[in-house]
Scaffold this active site. Structure first.
Site, short mmCIF file in Angstrom:
data_model
loop_
_atom_site.label_atom_id
_atom_site.label_comp_id
_atom_site.label_asym_id
_atom_site.label_seq_id
_atom_site.Cartn_x
_atom_site.Cartn_y
_atom_site.Cartn_z
CE LYS A 140 3.95 -5.38 -3.80
NZ LYS A 140 3.61 -6.71 -4.35
CG MET A 157 9.97 2.82 -7.16
SD MET A 157 8.26 2.25 -7.03
CE MET A 157 7.36 3.82 -7.07
CG ASP A 215 6.39 -3.75 2.05
OD1 ASP A 215 5.83 -4.84 1.90
OD2 ASP A 215 5.95 -2.68 1.59
#
Length: 253
Positions: free
Chosen positions: A63, A175, A41
């Protein structure tokens, strides 16, 4: 790599930890050393790849929010395809595979395909980033627990802020920087005091770590200085933060 019933492939779902490569587990190092293929990732510190054996194939499947990302379904197909050919596959992702890492979705795909797998837990950023500032996410005097939240729920639903306020737990939000104004507005509407200690930590545990320590009401403006990816921490435990400077809100508290 060819299919071999006597030596079937396998997938390791590996948590690379919060960033600092020294926080990688010994089991993760061993698994990386066995892998024929590594699907890595974007948020994984590339120094971790020093543990990958020579000749192994490394495939970037980044991602990151707001950027072009490799579709999750394609990543799952790659894992199944290589494992069915007899390869040892390492699916390497930041933090822990099962803490907002889509590990649950991936094991569902592997189970459906009949592919063997093993999970290697990693230290999640929601614990390690606050710890890098000296913030304990639990403290028996001020926080009876910790609640991990995502700032971007798949169904678009907002958290039950009133229930979270009543819980008395530290809130750690992944996030959440891009939606911090909306998140904070919901908390304030639910009765969270505007002077609740809060902070945002970007690139936690890395040499490039930056942070702002403030109060909940000022968090949207403060977090905007950092950008993503960052962890948000809300609760009395933030008073333990060790930083070189404090905000005007903290001096007045």
């Amino acid at each position: 790599m060819t299919s071999d019933a006597k030596n079937p492939g396998k997938v390791w779902l590996i948590g690379a930890g919060p960033g600092d490569p020294d926080l990688l587990t010994l089991k993760a190092v061993r698994a990386l050393g066995e892998a024929d293929v590594v699907l890595v990732d974007d948020l994984v510190d590339r120094r971790v790849l020093a543990h990958v054996r020579r000749g192994a194939r490394v495939i970037e499947v980044g991602k990151r929010g707001g950027c072009r990302s490799t579709p999750q379904a394609f990543i799952e197909k790659l894992m199944v395809r290589f494992a069915r050919r007899g390869a040892i596959v390492a699916r390497l992702k930041g933090g822990d595979p099962f803490v907002f890492g889509r590990g649950g979705e991936e094991i569902e795909a592997l189970e459906a395909a009949g592919v063997a797998f093993e999970v290697v837990s990693g230290i999640t950023a929601g614990i390690a980033a606050p710890a890098a500032l000296g913030i304990p996410v639990t403290h028996r005097d001020v926080a009876r627990g910790v609640t991990f939240l995502t700032g971007h729920a798949r169904d678009g639903a907002e958290p039950n802020w009133q229930a979270l306020r009543a819980s008395g737990t530290t809130l750690v939000i992944y996030m959440g920087v891009k939606r911090v104004a909306t998140l904070v507005a919901g908390m304030l509407e639910a009765g969270f005091p505007a002077n609740t200690p809060a902070c945002a930590i970007r690139n936690g545990t890395l040499e490039t770590q930056t942070e702002v320590v403030t109060m909940l009401g000022a968090l949207p403006a403060a977090a905007a200085q950092l950008g993503s990816p960052a962890i948000l921490v809300i609760g009395e435990v933030v008073r333990h933060a060790r930083v070189s400077a404090v905000t005007s809100e903290e001096r007045a508290a």
